[in-house]
Write a protein that holds these residues in place. Structure first.
Motif, PDB file in Angstrom:
ATOM      1  N   ILE A 132       0.841  -1.205   0.000  1.00 28.28           N
ATOM      2  CA  ILE A 132       0.000   0.000   0.000  1.00 28.28           C
ATOM      3  C   ILE A 132       0.873   1.250   0.000  1.00 28.28           C
ATOM      4  CG2 ILE A 132      -1.665   1.347   1.356  1.00 28.28           C
ATOM      5  CD1 ILE A 132      -2.827  -1.422   2.250  1.00 28.28           C
ATOM      6  N   LEU A 133       1.916   1.257   0.807  1.00 29.13           N
ATOM      7  CA  LEU A 133       2.828   2.404   0.829  1.00 29.13           C
ATOM      8  C   LEU A 133       3.479   2.614  -0.541  1.00 29.13           C
ATOM      9  CD1 LEU A 133       4.471   1.913   4.336  1.00 29.13           C
ATOM     10  CD2 LEU A 133       2.896   3.754   3.644  1.00 29.13           C
ATOM     11  N   GLU A 134       3.878   1.537  -1.185  1.00 24.83           N
ATOM     12  CA  GLU A 134       4.469   1.626  -2.525  1.00 24.83           C
ATOM     13  C   GLU A 134       3.455   2.180  -3.532  1.00 24.83           C
ATOM     14  OE1 GLU A 134       6.399  -1.368  -5.902  1.00 24.83           O
ATOM     15  OE2 GLU A 134       6.118  -2.102  -3.849  1.00 24.83           O
ATOM     16  N   LEU A 135       2.217   1.698  -3.466  1.00 18.33           N
ATOM     17  CA  LEU A 135       1.181   2.169  -4.385  1.00 18.33           C
ATOM     18  C   LEU A 135       0.806   3.623  -4.113  1.00 18.33           C
ATOM     19  CD1 LEU A 135      -1.084  -1.014  -4.493  1.00 18.33           C
ATOM     20  CD2 LEU A 135       0.443  -0.168  -6.301  1.00 18.33           C
ATOM     21  N   LYS A 136       0.783   4.021  -2.834  1.00 15.56           N
ATOM     22  CA  LYS A 136       0.477   5.415  -2.507  1.00 15.56           C
ATOM     23  C   LYS A 136       1.548   6.354  -3.062  1.00 15.56           C
ATOM     24  CE  LYS A 136      -1.443   6.725   1.368  1.00 15.56           C
ATOM     25  NZ  LYS A 136      -1.900   6.922   2.756  1.00 15.56           N
ATOM     26  N   GLU A 137       2.784   5.917  -3.002  1.00 15.10           N
ATOM     27  CA  GLU A 137       3.876   6.743  -3.530  1.00 15.10           C
ATOM     28  C   GLU A 137       3.719   6.937  -5.042  1.00 15.10           C
ATOM     29  OE1 GLU A 137       8.649   6.340  -3.936  1.00 15.10           O
ATOM     30  OE2 GLU A 137       7.791   5.978  -1.944  1.00 15.10           O
ATOM     31  N   ALA A 138       3.269   5.903  -5.724  1.00 18.49           N
ATOM     32  CA  ALA A 138       3.126   5.967  -7.181  1.00 18.49           C
ATOM     33  C   ALA A 138       1.822   6.615  -7.635  1.00 18.49           C
ATOM     34  CB  ALA A 138       3.221   4.559  -7.776  1.00 18.49           C
ATOM     35  N   HIS A 139       0.740   6.452  -6.855  1.00 11.92           N
ATOM     36  CA  HIS A 139      -0.593   6.851  -7.322  1.00 11.92           C
ATOM     37  C   HIS A 139      -1.318   7.864  -6.437  1.00 11.92           C
ATOM     38  CE1 HIS A 139      -0.531   3.674 -10.358  1.00 11.92           C
ATOM     39  NE2 HIS A 139      -0.040   2.887  -9.430  1.00 11.92           N
ATOM     40  N   GLY A 140      -0.776   8.196  -5.282  1.00 16.95           N
ATOM     41  CA  GLY A 140      -1.481   9.093  -4.366  1.00 16.95           C
ATOM     42  C   GLY A 140      -2.439   8.326  -3.467  1.00 16.95           C
ATOM     43  N   GLU A 141      -3.471   9.010  -3.001  1.00 16.19           N
ATOM     44  CA  GLU A 141      -4.431   8.392  -2.081  1.00 16.19           C
ATOM     45  C   GLU A 141      -5.158   7.226  -2.759  1.00 16.19           C
ATOM     46  OE1 GLU A 141      -4.699   9.028   1.245  1.00 16.19           O
ATOM     47  OE2 GLU A 141      -2.927  10.230   0.801  1.00 16.19           O
ATOM     48  N   LEU A 142      -5.458   6.208  -1.955  1.00 18.00           N
ATOM     49  CA  LEU A 142      -6.037   4.973  -2.479  1.00 18.00           C
ATOM     50  C   LEU A 142      -7.369   4.648  -1.823  1.00 18.00           C
ATOM     51  CD1 LEU A 142      -2.809   2.758  -2.257  1.00 18.00           C
ATOM     52  CD2 LEU A 142      -3.634   4.029  -4.250  1.00 18.00           C
ATOM     53  N   MET A 143      -8.048   3.670  -2.407  1.00 12.81           N
ATOM     54  CA  MET A 143      -9.261   3.088  -1.828  1.00 12.81           C
ATOM     55  C   MET A 143      -9.302   1.619  -2.249  1.00 12.81           C
ATOM     56  SD  MET A 143     -12.311   4.382  -4.400  1.00 12.81           S
ATOM     57  CE  MET A 143     -13.530   3.361  -3.607  1.00 12.81           C
ATOM     58  N   PHE A 144     -10.068   0.831  -1.505  1.00 14.82           N
ATOM     59  CA  PHE A 144     -10.273  -0.572  -1.835  1.00 14.82           C
ATOM     60  C   PHE A 144     -11.753  -0.835  -2.016  1.00 14.82           C
ATOM     61  CE2 PHE A 144      -6.172  -0.678   0.174  1.00 14.82           C
ATOM     62  CZ  PHE A 144      -5.488  -1.666  -0.518  1.00 14.82           C
ATOM     63  N   TYR A 145     -12.049  -1.788  -2.893  1.00 12.26           N
ATOM     64  CA  TYR A 145     -13.423  -2.249  -3.060  1.00 12.26           C
ATOM     65  C   TYR A 145     -13.399  -3.758  -3.219  1.00 12.26           C
ATOM     66  CZ  TYR A 145     -18.273  -2.628  -4.403  1.00 12.26           C
ATOM     67  OH  TYR A 145     -19.595  -2.963  -4.420  1.00 12.26           O
ATOM     68  N   GLN A 146     -14.238  -4.433  -2.456  1.00  4.73           N
ATOM     69  CA  GLN A 146     -14.367  -5.878  -2.581  1.00  4.73           C
ATOM     70  C   GLN A 146     -15.786  -6.184  -3.037  1.00  4.73           C
ATOM     71  OE1 GLN A 146     -12.656  -8.200   0.461  1.00  4.73           O
ATOM     72  NE2 GLN A 146     -13.527 -10.103  -0.280  1.00  4.73           N
ATOM     73  N   ALA A 147     -15.878  -6.713  -4.245  1.00  6.74           N
ATOM     74  CA  ALA A 147     -17.173  -7.008  -4.854  1.00  6.74           C
ATOM     75  C   ALA A 147     -17.670  -8.381  -4.413  1.00  6.74           C
ATOM     76  CB  ALA A 147     -17.058  -6.943  -6.371  1.00  6.74           C
ATOM     77  N   GLY A 148     -18.872  -8.685  -4.831  1.00  7.66           N
ATOM     78  CA  GLY A 148     -19.501  -9.935  -4.437  1.00  7.66           C
ATOM     79  C   GLY A 148     -19.332 -11.066  -5.414  1.00  7.66           C
ATOM     80  N   GLY A 149     -18.539 -10.903  -6.449  1.00  7.83           N
ATOM     81  CA  GLY A 149     -18.325 -11.995  -7.379  1.00  7.83           C
ATOM     82  C   GLY A 149     -18.521 -11.577  -8.816  1.00  7.83           C
ATOM     83  N   CYS A 150     -18.808 -12.525  -9.671  1.00 10.12           N
ATOM     84  CA  CYS A 150     -18.999 -12.329 -11.102  1.00 10.12           C
ATOM     85  C   CYS A 150     -17.666 -11.986 -11.752  1.00 10.12           C
ATOM     86  CB  CYS A 150     -20.072 -11.286 -11.383  1.00 10.12           C
ATOM     87  SG  CYS A 150     -20.464 -11.154 -13.144  1.00 10.12           S
ATOM     88  N   CYS A 151     -17.663 -11.028 -12.620  1.00 13.79           N
ATOM     89  CA  CYS A 151     -16.483 -10.717 -13.434  1.00 13.79           C
ATOM     90  C   CYS A 151     -15.259 -10.343 -12.609  1.00 13.79           C
ATOM     91  CB  CYS A 151     -16.804  -9.588 -14.400  1.00 13.79           C
ATOM     92  SG  CYS A 151     -18.200  -9.958 -15.458  1.00 13.79           S
ATOM     93  N   GLU A 152     -15.446  -9.550 -11.576  1.00 15.64           N
ATOM     94  CA  GLU A 152     -14.304  -9.077 -10.803  1.00 15.64           C
ATOM     95  C   GLU A 152     -13.949 -10.001  -9.647  1.00 15.64           C
ATOM     96  OE1 GLU A 152     -18.017  -7.474  -9.152  1.00 15.64           O
ATOM     97  OE2 GLU A 152     -17.175  -7.407 -11.145  1.00 15.64           O
ATOM     98  N   GLY A 153     -14.683 -11.099  -9.470  1.00 17.85           N
ATOM     99  CA  GLY A 153     -14.380 -12.025  -8.390  1.00 17.85           C
ATOM    100  C   GLY A 153     -14.656 -11.422  -7.027  1.00 17.85           C
ATOM    101  N   THR A 154     -14.126 -12.051  -5.999  1.00 24.55           N
ATOM    102  CA  THR A 154     -14.343 -11.545  -4.642  1.00 24.55           C
ATOM    103  C   THR A 154     -13.040 -11.099  -3.995  1.00 24.55           C
ATOM    104  OG1 THR A 154     -14.214 -13.779  -3.784  1.00 24.55           O
ATOM    105  CG2 THR A 154     -16.414 -12.918  -4.240  1.00 24.55           C
ATOM    106  N   GLN A 155     -11.990 -10.916  -4.761  1.00 26.96           N
ATOM    107  CA  GLN A 155     -10.757 -10.386  -4.199  1.00 26.96           C
ATOM    108  C   GLN A 155     -10.860  -8.871  -4.122  1.00 26.96           C
ATOM    109  OE1 GLN A 155      -8.194 -13.003  -6.928  1.00 26.96           O
ATOM    110  NE2 GLN A 155      -6.840 -12.416  -5.257  1.00 26.96           N
ATOM    111  N   PRO A 156     -10.247  -8.287  -3.084  1.00 24.79           N
ATOM    112  CA  PRO A 156     -10.274  -6.825  -2.998  1.00 24.79           C
ATOM    113  C   PRO A 156      -9.461  -6.206  -4.131  1.00 24.79           C
ATOM    114  CG  PRO A 156      -8.822  -7.755  -1.344  1.00 24.79           C
ATOM    115  CD  PRO A 156      -9.502  -8.905  -2.003  1.00 24.79           C
ATOM    116  N   GLN A 157      -9.953  -5.088  -4.628  1.00 23.22           N
ATOM    117  CA  GLN A 157      -9.245  -4.370  -5.671  1.00 23.22           C
ATOM    118  C   GLN A 157      -8.871  -2.988  -5.149  1.00 23.22           C
ATOM    119  OE1 GLN A 157     -10.452  -4.861  -9.786  1.00 23.22           O
ATOM    120  NE2 GLN A 157     -12.171  -6.084  -9.042  1.00 23.22           N
ATOM    121  N   CYS A 158      -7.699  -2.538  -5.535  1.00 21.58           N
ATOM    122  CA  CYS A 158      -7.165  -1.258  -5.096  1.00 21.58           C
ATOM    123  C   CYS A 158      -7.230  -0.272  -6.252  1.00 21.58           C
ATOM    124  CB  CYS A 158      -5.716  -1.451  -4.646  1.00 21.58           C
ATOM    125  SG  CYS A 158      -4.943   0.043  -4.017  1.00 21.58           S
ATOM    126  N   PHE A 159      -7.757   0.925  -5.951  1.00 20.64           N
ATOM    127  CA  PHE A 159      -7.907   1.977  -6.947  1.00 20.64           C
ATOM    128  C   PHE A 159      -7.356   3.282  -6.390  1.00 20.64           C
ATOM    129  CE2 PHE A 159     -11.544  -0.892  -7.479  1.00 20.64           C
ATOM    130  CZ  PHE A 159     -11.416  -1.245  -8.807  1.00 20.64           C
TER     131      PHE A 159
END
Length: 124
Positions: free
Chosen positions: A15-42
């Motif tokens: 997360i620290l590495e990603l914040k340095e490259a992209h700025g402030e972050l957020m996570f979203y964990q969906a309920g399945g289907c195309c994006e699966g149920t793994q958390p995604q970082c944006f």
């Protein structure tokens, strides 16, 4: 208050590495289907939670949102964010080009913990 969300040291480092490259972050964990149920970082604001999706906590200032239906299923569980080597289901997640993928480990809260849980926040 008992936190609903924690992170491993490996996840914090990424997360620290990603914040340095992209700025402030957020996570979203969906309920399945195309994006699966793994958390995604944006990048913060790079994903718009739906009405009644649930924010269960923050890691290093990054809000962690969970799909409202998934939360109904996992509301009695503690989430620990971890990271693995390899390509996960979320090709849009910021860690993907680094050959990493975020993963959640779950455990059920004890009866005592359930009485002291931090409040959630619903997307309105």
């Amino acid at each position: 208050m008992i936190k609903r969300l924690d992170a491993t040291e490996k996840a914090v480092d990424l997360i620290l590495e990603l914040k340095e490259a992209h700025g402030e972050l957020m996570f979203y964990q969906a309920g399945g289907c195309c994006e699966g149920t793994q958390p995604q970082c944006f990048e913060k604001g790079g994903y718009f939670p739906r009405m009644n999706d649930v924010m269960i906590g923050e890691i290093l200032g990054a809000e962690f949102w969970v799909d409202r239906d998934l939360f109904e299923y996992w509301q009695y569980s503690h989430f620990t964010l971890d990271v693995l080597d390899g390509f996960g289901v979320g090709g849009f997640s910021l860690e993907t080009p680094l050959g990493k993928t975020f993963k959640i480990h779950y455990r059920l809260f004890t009866e005592e913990e359930l009485k002291e849980l931090e409040p959630i926040r619903l997307m309105e």
